[in-house]
Design an enzyme around this catalytic site. Structure first.
Site, mmCIF file in Angstrom:
data_model
loop_
_atom_site.group_PDB
_atom_site.id
_atom_site.type_symbol
_atom_site.label_atom_id
_atom_site.label_comp_id
_atom_site.label_asym_id
_atom_site.label_seq_id
_atom_site.Cartn_x
_atom_site.Cartn_y
_atom_site.Cartn_z
ATOM 1 N N ARG A 178 7.768 -8.929 15.503
ATOM 2 C CA ARG A 178 8.094 -7.460 14.923
ATOM 3 C C ARG A 178 7.173 -6.349 15.641
ATOM 4 O O ARG A 178 5.913 -6.723 15.413
ATOM 5 C CB ARG A 178 8.105 -7.402 13.443
ATOM 6 C CG ARG A 178 8.370 -6.038 12.635
ATOM 7 C CD ARG A 178 8.326 -6.004 11.168
ATOM 8 N NE ARG A 178 8.145 -4.588 10.967
ATOM 9 C CZ ARG A 178 9.131 -3.822 10.465
ATOM 10 N NH1 ARG A 178 10.565 -4.400 10.603
ATOM 11 N NH2 ARG A 178 8.963 -2.512 9.924
ATOM 12 N N HIS A 214 4.673 0.131 -0.189
ATOM 13 C CA HIS A 214 5.727 -0.656 0.945
ATOM 14 C C HIS A 214 4.425 -1.812 1.495
ATOM 15 O O HIS A 214 3.510 -1.821 1.304
ATOM 16 C CB HIS A 214 6.389 0.204 1.869
ATOM 17 C CG HIS A 214 5.226 0.950 2.703
ATOM 18 N ND1 HIS A 214 4.640 2.229 2.050
ATOM 19 C CD2 HIS A 214 4.837 1.216 4.025
ATOM 20 C CE1 HIS A 214 3.564 2.787 2.870
ATOM 21 N NE2 HIS A 214 3.837 1.822 3.998
ATOM 22 N N HIS A 263 0.936 -1.224 -0.085
ATOM 23 C CA HIS A 263 0.053 -0.070 0.117
ATOM 24 C C HIS A 263 0.822 1.209 0.022
ATOM 25 O O HIS A 263 2.032 1.170 0.284
ATOM 26 C CB HIS A 263 -0.876 0.138 1.391
ATOM 27 C CG HIS A 263 -0.226 0.099 2.573
ATOM 28 N ND1 HIS A 263 0.800 -0.775 3.120
ATOM 29 C CD2 HIS A 263 0.364 1.454 3.339
ATOM 30 C CE1 HIS A 263 1.174 -0.540 4.096
ATOM 31 N NE2 HIS A 263 1.075 0.950 4.362
ATOM 32 N N ASP A 310 1.069 5.280 1.855
ATOM 33 C CA ASP A 310 0.309 5.865 3.114
ATOM 34 C C ASP A 310 -0.307 7.371 2.461
ATOM 35 O O ASP A 310 0.186 7.984 1.624
ATOM 36 C CB ASP A 310 1.422 6.290 3.967
ATOM 37 C CG ASP A 310 1.937 4.896 4.803
ATOM 38 O OD1 ASP A 310 1.519 3.951 4.478
ATOM 39 O OD2 ASP A 310 2.946 4.984 5.547
HETATM 40 C C1 LIG Z 1 -7.348 -0.649 3.743
HETATM 41 C C2 LIG Z 1 -7.172 0.375 4.507
HETATM 42 C C3 LIG Z 1 -6.461 0.709 5.777
HETATM 43 C C4 LIG Z 1 -6.370 2.198 5.742
HETATM 44 C C5 LIG Z 1 -7.503 2.640 5.299
HETATM 45 C C6 LIG Z 1 -7.410 1.797 4.019
HETATM 46 O O1 LIG Z 1 -8.714 1.796 3.304
HETATM 47 C C7 LIG Z 1 -6.690 2.285 3.012
HETATM 48 C C8 LIG Z 1 -5.401 2.882 3.471
HETATM 49 C C9 LIG Z 1 -4.832 2.329 4.842
HETATM 50 C C10 LIG Z 1 -3.867 3.203 5.550
HETATM 51 C C11 LIG Z 1 -2.347 2.949 5.373
HETATM 52 C C12 LIG Z 1 -1.697 3.802 6.073
HETATM 53 C C13 LIG Z 1 -2.058 3.860 7.813
HETATM 54 O O2 LIG Z 1 -1.620 2.695 8.175
HETATM 55 C C14 LIG Z 1 -3.374 3.979 7.577
HETATM 56 C C15 LIG Z 1 -3.841 4.253 9.165
HETATM 57 C C16 LIG Z 1 -3.826 5.106 6.790
HETATM 58 O O3 LIG Z 1 -3.991 6.239 7.221
HETATM 59 O O4 LIG Z 1 -4.281 4.465 5.755
HETATM 60 C C17 LIG Z 1 -4.051 2.840 7.020
HETATM 61 C C18 LIG Z 1 -5.599 2.733 7.281
HETATM 62 C C19 LIG Z 1 -6.201 1.863 8.352
HETATM 63 O O5 LIG Z 1 -5.401 0.925 8.678
HETATM 64 O O6 LIG Z 1 -7.306 2.088 8.605
HETATM 65 O O1 LIG Z 2 4.721 -2.108 10.362
HETATM 66 C C1 LIG Z 2 5.468 -1.686 9.533
HETATM 67 O O2 LIG Z 2 6.706 -1.935 9.351
HETATM 68 C C2 LIG Z 2 5.001 -0.790 8.389
HETATM 69 C C3 LIG Z 2 3.213 -0.920 8.554
HETATM 70 C C4 LIG Z 2 2.841 0.249 7.503
HETATM 71 O O3 LIG Z 2 3.240 0.339 6.484
HETATM 72 C C5 LIG Z 2 1.533 0.993 7.798
HETATM 73 O O4 LIG Z 2 1.184 0.723 9.206
HETATM 74 O O5 LIG Z 2 0.976 1.895 7.313
HETATM 75 FE FE LIG Z 3 2.457 2.329 5.429
#
Ligand SMILES: C=C1C[C@]23C[C@@]1(O)CC[C@H]2[C@@]12CC[C@H](O)[C@@](C)(C(=O)O1)[C@H]2[C@@H]3C(=O)O
Ligand SMILES: O=C(O)CCC(=O)C(=O)O
Ligand SMILES: [Fe+2]
Length: 742
Positions: free
Chosen positions: A269, A259, A202, A204
């Site tokens: 981890r 990543h 994904h 961020d």
């Molecule tokens: C599948 C998902 C988890 C996420 C929200 C989303 O719909 C798509 C983006 C995901 C992500 C990735 C980065 C962060 O970990 C996170 C908190 C964010 O801002 O976007 C997660 C979201 C989540 O875990 O709710």
């Molecule tokens: O746990 C990690 O090292 C990366 C996790 C990550 O990419 C995320 O939480 O968005």
């Molecule tokens: Fe991430």
């Protein structure tokens, strides 16, 4: 200073995951105290969207204390942890990431930096050591805010962004929408043979993420050529990840890096990531100091709140800012719809007729769209709602005359849909100050597309357009026009694993190019969708064995190695070893197939190689004629296959014109085939000597005109057939019927 470490040792700072393809990629390490740190940060953001920082000034004690608290929490019985869940998205979550069904070998806590950690769920996170844990989190967040703003200040300085604090303010102000995540990837008793997805691939969504982990490996980043590179853990450093929002602000100059985390470890981890986001109401668009002309923007303006809520409706692996697959791309459909709407509103007076026309065009659009059902229903719904007043369809009334009055909201939608002010002008103007076009929002509002038909569809029309040539409004309109002309529908070829995969893969490539299927994911998806029979089962097994998403290149390679003739290491040798042993047609087919895998042969080389592989007699004839193009040589060889054989037999049997198999009165299958394919031809027989003169003068043997590469005798009188001394030289036309009846 940036330290680029040496490659590929496991105790170096960067190494290549042995399961990924070897790559000489080195991840930059930036020492924040060095004077050129800002230059190196920008370079790293451009090249990787990722870098490691050392000399960051955060006290190790703070990091270990928070790590300890998090570990204590994850060690609690599930029933206690559950009190802090389920995620909304904040709170405690286990195995499920987000709300779209993504799963991972993970449990985590997600905390909002902005609600002062006061929610009931958050209290349940801190349950065991409320004060210590809470304070550790608060302090850690403050530090992370400091690091993020420092990095963003350095970026701003290097890129000469004005005012200097523009970027860092986004994450420094109290309204900044940042969050902290603590991920725990549990250890496994039985270290499994295959790697498990900890956190699927994904990007961020925020501006930047600052990550720190314990000393357990697992994090990987995807570099430009699509290779996954493992990032060695370093508990005393931080890793910075460029997020989608920074990609938009820099108009794509910085890339939000894909990543993921893979786990197959006996050691658990623990990672802590601070996602630095802007205030919810902040408008995000390419920075005008970087991209002054709005027509050069690759992304449209949106507020962080809008982007975030759309992003959170997507699956992890959906790339929100990348071009998507036009076959299933709502934007394309929306673009076409928009143009239809524009045409429709421009010619307002003939409303009834126009409406029918538009409906018909939408009908045609459905047929060419992969998302047909969704598109039709939605398009019609949008259309109807846009052409109605107070929710009533006005088709009938309007046909007979009264001018339509759109509501302000409908006007805005039409404008948003079309991305132009023209409609507004065409229908008499309305209020000012509408935001730039953003089809997704309005489609979503009008049709519930995302929820009804496209669960999780990324609202990726935050991009202005996929097509970089759509620079100006007029270009864009032109392209809309072009898109409206229905593209010739190409059938996507299916594949059952019984033929050479190389040909099929080439057809897929042609299809993708023609239909503009760009994304790796879409290519693999479409190709695997058409697999049948053996190939279908092969792919099913493959997916069981390889959990990670294959890139198109990887898919092709795997498929080739299973069903393709291996690519020749010596392509020239492969062609020159090819021999005409059965029919000419068969030889031509093999030659063409083989030729398809070579690209560098000149036309002459192709002809020479073709001739060289022909049987001796044919080879000499074709070589002698020096036919300019390979397909002419092939045509000649095919046309003459029977005759030469006959001729050869004639010679072999001492001058008798009797074909070998005449006695049984039927042709052999190969001869039958060749005969059917060969129209009756008359042969002008020339001796080699007779041919020498026109050849020396550069004349055609047939019509005595100057012979050039493109020469064609019109009308074609004869086919030239060279003969040799002692050959039968009767001037009788060659007549297959006679031959058969004799
Ligand atoms: C599948 C998902 C988890 C996420 C929200 C989303 O719909 C798509 C983006 C995901 C992500 C990735 C980065 C962060 O970990 C996170 C908190 C964010 O801002 O976007 C997660 C979201 C989540 O875990 O709710
Ligand atoms: O746990 C990690 O090292 C990366 C996790 C990550 O990419 C995320 O939480 O968005
Ligand atoms: Fe991430």
């Amino acid at each position: 200073m940036v330290v680029l470490l040496q490659p590929a040792t496991f105790d170096s700072d960067v190494y290549v995951n042995p399961k990924c393809k070897p790559s000489p990629v080195l991840i930059p390490v930036v020492d924040l105290t060095e004077p050129d740190a800002k230059t190196q940060i920008v370079k790293a953001c451009e090249e990787f969207g990722f870098f490691k920082i050392v000399s960051h000034g955060v006290l190790p004690d703070l990091m270990t204390q928070l790590e300890q608290e998090a570990n204590n929490f994850f060690a609690l019985p599930h029933s206690l942890k559950e009190k802090a869940g389920p995620t909304d998205p904040f709170g405690y979550g286990s195995k499920q990431i987000g709300s779209k069904g993504d799963m991972g070998w993970i449990e985590y806590i997600l905390l909002n930096a902005n609600n002062h950690l006061e929610s009931t769920k958050t209290a349940a996170v801190f349950q065991q050591t409320p004060t210590i844990f809470r304070e550790a989190v608060e302090e850690y967040m403050e530090e992370m805010k400091g690091i993020s703003s420092k990095v963003l200040d350095m970026v701003a300085e290097e890129l000469k962004i004005e005012p200097k604090e523009k970027l860092s303010n986004l994450v420094r102000v109290k309204e900044s929408d940042s969050c902290l995540r603590m991920n725990h990837y549990p250890d496994k008793e039985e270290s499994p043979a295959k790697e498990e997805i900890g956190f699927g691939e994904h990007t961020d969504p925020q501006l930047i993420s600052v990550l720190r982990s314990n000393d357990t490996e697992g994090l990987q980043i995807c570099v430009k050529d699509g290779t996954w590179v493992a990032v060695p853990p370093d508990h005393s450093s931080f890793f910075v990840i460029v997020g989608d929002t920074l990609q938009v602000l820099t108009n794509g100059r910085f890339k939000s890096v894909k990543h993921r985390v893979l786990t197959n470890t006996k050691k658990s981890r623990l990672s802590m990531i601070y996602f630095a986001g802007p205030p919810l109401t902040e408008k995000i668009a390419p920075l005008s100091c970087l991209v002054p002309k709005q027509e050069d923007w690759l992304y449209k303006e949106f507020t962080w709140s809008q982007y975030k809520s759309s992003a959170y409706k997507t699956k992890l692996g959906d790339y929100r800012l990348e071009p998507s697959d036009p076959m299933t791309d709502n934007i394309t459909i929306a673009a076409q719809l928009a143009l239809l709407m524009e045409q429709f509103t421009k010619r307002f007076n003939g409303f009834g007729e126009r409406f029918d026309k538009v409906e018909k065009q939408i009908g045609a659009l459905q047929e060419t769209s992969a998302t047909t059902a969704a598109a039709t229903e939605s398009n019609t719904a949008v259309l109807q709602s846009l052409t109605s007043v107070s929710g009533t369809n006005q088709k009938g009334k309007l046909a007979s005359g009264p001018p339509v009055k759109f509501t302000e909201e409908q006007l805005l939608d039409v404008e948003l849909l079309s991305g132009t002010q023209k409609i507004r002008e065409a229908i008499g103007g309305a209020g000012e100050g509408t935001s730039p076009c953003r089809w997704w929002w309005c489609l979503e509002r009008k049709t519930n597309w995302s929820t009804k038909h496209q669960q999780g569809f990324p609202p990726n029309d935050f991009r202005v357009q996929d097509d970089p040539t759509w620079k100006t409004t007029s270009d864009r309109d032109l392209n809309h026009e072009k898109r409206l002309i229905p593209a010739a529908k190409m059938d996507f070829p299916s594949y059952d694993g019984t033929t050479n995969a190389i040909e099929w893969l080439q057809k897929c490539e042609d299809y993708f190019t023609d239909q503009g299927v760009i994304s790796d994911e879409a290519r693999v998806r479409q190709a695997t969708f058409v697999l049948t029979g053996k190939a279908y089962h092969w792919n099913n097994n493959l997916r069981r064995l390889v959990t990670q998403q294959l890139s198109w290149r990887e898919f092709k390679q795997t498929c080739k190695s299973r069903y393709g003739k291996a690519d020749s290491v010596n392509p020239m040798g492969e062609l020159s070893n090819l021999r005409h042993t059965r029919t000419v047609d068969d030889y031509c087919r093999q030659f063409e197939e083989c030729l398809g895998r070579q690209t560098k042969l000149t036309v002459d080389q192709q002809s020479w190689l073709f001739c060289a592989g022909l049987t001796d007699s044919l080879s000499k004839e074709v070589e002698y004629l020096r036919l300019a193009k390979i397909f002419k040589a092939m045509e000649y060889a095919r046309d003459n296959e029977c005759q030469i054989d006959n001729d050869k037999r004639t010679r072999t049997f001492g001058g008798h014109l009797a074909p070998a198999r005449r006695s049984i009165g039927v042709l052999q299958p190969q001869q039958e085939e060749a005969k059917q394919a060969t129209p009756r031809k008359y042969w002008k027989k020339l001796t080699v000597e007779e041919m020498a003169e026109p050849k020396a003068k550069g004349l055609c043997f047939n019509c005595d005109e100057l012979f050039t590469r493109d020469h064609a005798c019109n009308p074609m009188l004869f086919h030239i057939m060279p003969v040799r001394d002692g050959d039968n030289q009767e001037d009788e036309p060659y007549d297959e019927e006679n031959w058969k009846d004799e």
